[in-house]
Design a protein around this motif. Structure first.
Motif, PDB file in Angstrom:
ATOM      1  N   GLY A 169      25.210  48.367   8.140  1.00 21.52           N
ATOM      2  CA  GLY A 169      26.535  48.750   7.660  1.00 21.52           C
ATOM      3  C   GLY A 169      27.190  47.683   6.818  1.00 21.52           C
ATOM      4  N   GLU A 170      28.463  47.912   6.537  1.00 22.77           N
ATOM      5  CA  GLU A 170      29.249  47.020   5.680  1.00 22.77           C
ATOM      6  C   GLU A 170      29.582  45.729   6.419  1.00 22.77           C
ATOM      7  OE1 GLU A 170      30.919  46.366   1.950  1.00 22.77           O
ATOM      8  OE2 GLU A 170      29.814  48.116   2.611  1.00 22.77           O
ATOM      9  N   LEU A 171      29.399  44.594   5.743  1.00 26.99           N
ATOM     10  CA  LEU A 171      29.779  43.301   6.295  1.00 26.99           C
ATOM     11  C   LEU A 171      31.212  42.988   5.890  1.00 26.99           C
ATOM     12  CD1 LEU A 171      26.498  41.335   5.528  1.00 26.99           C
ATOM     13  CD2 LEU A 171      27.284  42.133   7.758  1.00 26.99           C
ATOM     14  N   PRO A 172      31.896  42.108   6.628  1.00 26.76           N
ATOM     15  CA  PRO A 172      33.297  41.806   6.299  1.00 26.76           C
ATOM     16  C   PRO A 172      33.415  40.918   5.071  1.00 26.76           C
ATOM     17  CG  PRO A 172      32.562  40.400   8.083  1.00 26.76           C
ATOM     18  CD  PRO A 172      31.432  41.378   7.809  1.00 26.76           C
ATOM     19  N   VAL A 173      34.621  40.858   4.530  1.00 23.50           N
ATOM     20  CA  VAL A 173      34.945  39.891   3.489  1.00 23.50           C
ATOM     21  C   VAL A 173      35.218  38.575   4.213  1.00 23.50           C
ATOM     22  CG1 VAL A 173      36.604  39.238   1.706  1.00 23.50           C
ATOM     23  CG2 VAL A 173      35.887  41.627   1.935  1.00 23.50           C
ATOM     24  N   LEU A 174      34.430  37.543   3.915  1.00 24.24           N
ATOM     25  CA  LEU A 174      34.614  36.245   4.552  1.00 24.24           C
ATOM     26  C   LEU A 174      35.656  35.463   3.762  1.00 24.24           C
ATOM     27  CD1 LEU A 174      33.723  34.302   6.779  1.00 24.24           C
ATOM     28  CD2 LEU A 174      31.992  33.429   5.194  1.00 24.24           C
ATOM     29  N   LYS A 175      36.749  35.131   4.429  1.00 19.26           N
ATOM     30  CA  LYS A 175      37.830  34.386   3.792  1.00 19.26           C
ATOM     31  C   LYS A 175      37.857  32.976   4.354  1.00 19.26           C
ATOM     32  CE  LYS A 175      40.514  38.544   3.158  1.00 19.26           C
ATOM     33  NZ  LYS A 175      41.659  39.324   3.608  1.00 19.26           N
ATOM     34  N   GLU A 176      38.108  32.024   3.470  1.00 17.10           N
ATOM     35  CA  GLU A 176      38.155  30.616   3.865  1.00 17.10           C
ATOM     36  C   GLU A 176      39.422  29.974   3.313  1.00 17.10           C
ATOM     37  OE1 GLU A 176      35.907  26.393   2.789  1.00 17.10           O
ATOM     38  OE2 GLU A 176      35.161  28.271   1.941  1.00 17.10           O
ATOM     39  N   MET A 177      40.120  29.245   4.153  1.00 17.96           N
ATOM     40  CA  MET A 177      41.213  28.372   3.722  1.00 17.96           C
ATOM     41  C   MET A 177      40.706  26.959   3.940  1.00 17.96           C
ATOM     42  SD  MET A 177      43.966  29.902   2.611  1.00 17.96           S
ATOM     43  CE  MET A 177      45.179  28.624   2.698  1.00 17.96           C
ATOM     44  N   ASN A 178      40.679  26.155   2.878  1.00 21.95           N
ATOM     45  CA  ASN A 178      40.265  24.775   3.093  1.00 21.95           C
ATOM     46  C   ASN A 178      41.380  23.824   2.692  1.00 21.95           C
ATOM     47  OD1 ASN A 178      39.732  23.897   0.277  1.00 21.95           O
ATOM     48  ND2 ASN A 178      38.000  25.287   0.389  1.00 21.95           N
ATOM     49  N   PHE A 179      41.448  22.756   3.443  1.00 28.20           N
ATOM     50  CA  PHE A 179      42.461  21.731   3.259  1.00 28.20           C
ATOM     51  C   PHE A 179      41.725  20.424   2.984  1.00 28.20           C
ATOM     52  CE2 PHE A 179      43.811  24.955   6.218  1.00 28.20           C
ATOM     53  CZ  PHE A 179      45.044  25.334   5.710  1.00 28.20           C
ATOM     54  N   ARG A 180      42.147  19.724   1.945  1.00 29.16           N
ATOM     55  CA  ARG A 180      41.448  18.505   1.534  1.00 29.16           C
ATOM     56  C   ARG A 180      42.438  17.348   1.412  1.00 29.16           C
ATOM     57  NH1 ARG A 180      37.796  21.120  -3.329  1.00 29.16           N
ATOM     58  NH2 ARG A 180      36.397  22.297  -1.975  1.00 29.16           N
ATOM     59  N   LEU A 181      42.018  16.214   1.927  1.00 30.70           N
ATOM     60  CA  LEU A 181      42.798  14.997   1.824  1.00 30.70           C
ATOM     61  C   LEU A 181      41.862  13.906   1.338  1.00 30.70           C
ATOM     62  CD1 LEU A 181      45.574  13.731   2.328  1.00 30.70           C
ATOM     63  CD2 LEU A 181      44.790  13.170   4.633  1.00 30.70           C
ATOM     64  N   GLY A 182      42.204  13.272   0.209  1.00 27.23           N
ATOM     65  CA  GLY A 182      41.290  12.293  -0.354  1.00 27.23           C
ATOM     66  C   GLY A 182      41.959  11.321  -1.298  1.00 27.23           C
TER      67      GLY A 182
END
Length: 190
Positions: A169-182
């Motif tokens: 069947g249909e797979l989900p939409v994978l959503k990512e929030m990323n936070f970067r400190l550099g």
């Protein structure tokens, strides 16, 4: 520029045989050079992992920027992105067993650099990559200039990738929030 990355996902991911998490951490790096006029070449890499699961994105692109006023510029970037996912399945009886997935896509990005204040530059951008199922990214990079050459970054990005479908069947939409400190170092070659 380089630094620490923390990613939150919309789904729990199987990170080990009996573990699932919705977050990973790792690092990112980004470098660019402006060889001629308003043309620039840029490379980016980020790598996050948890337990036995890891994801990496690498991008190389050629861009063009144009001033859009005294304190801002707009740019367009075209290039290629490689997405890799790996899971180490090694155990005491069977070593060096892993599953991996890798795909390459064309990518395009539109963005701007805006000097909000004398020591603060914001860079909003939107990007799409043409994997079998498209990936979308919205990003807001922020740089606080400590000196003419050194700066601190605090960035946030949202990625969404439709995983498509399988025989089940249909797979989900994978959503990512990323936070970067550099940190960022920039220099001029005369």
């Amino acid at each position: 520029m380089s630094g620490y990355q923390y990613s939150l996902y919309s789904e729990y991911l199987p990170t080990d045989i009996y573990s699932s998490y919705d977050n990973m951490s790792g690092y990112y790096a980004r470098a660019s050079i402006n060889p001629v006029g308003q043309v620039f070449l840029e490379g980016r890499y980020d790598d996050v992992s948890r337990d036995r699961l890891g994801f990496s994105h690498s991008l190389i692109g050629l861009g063009y920027y144009m001033p859009a006023g005294k304190n801002s510029s707009v740019y367009a970037l075209l290039g290629a992105e490689k997405l890799t996912a790996e899971m180490d399945l090694s155990n005491p009886l069977f070593s060096n067993i892993s599953m991996s997935y890798s795909d390459t896509a064309f990518t395009a990005e539109l963005g701007a650099k805006i000097n909000i204040m004398p020591r603060w530059t914001a860079e909003p951008a939107i990007r799409v990559a043409t994997f079998d199922e498209p990936l979308y990214e919205l990003r807001l990079d922020n740089q606080i200039h400590l000196t003419e050459d050194w700066g601190v970054e605090a960035n946030i990005a949202h990625r969404a990738m439709d995983l498509g479908h399988t025989q089940l069947g249909e797979l989900p939409v994978l959503k990512e929030m990323n936070f970067r400190l550099g940190v960022r170092y920039q220099f001029n070659i005369s």
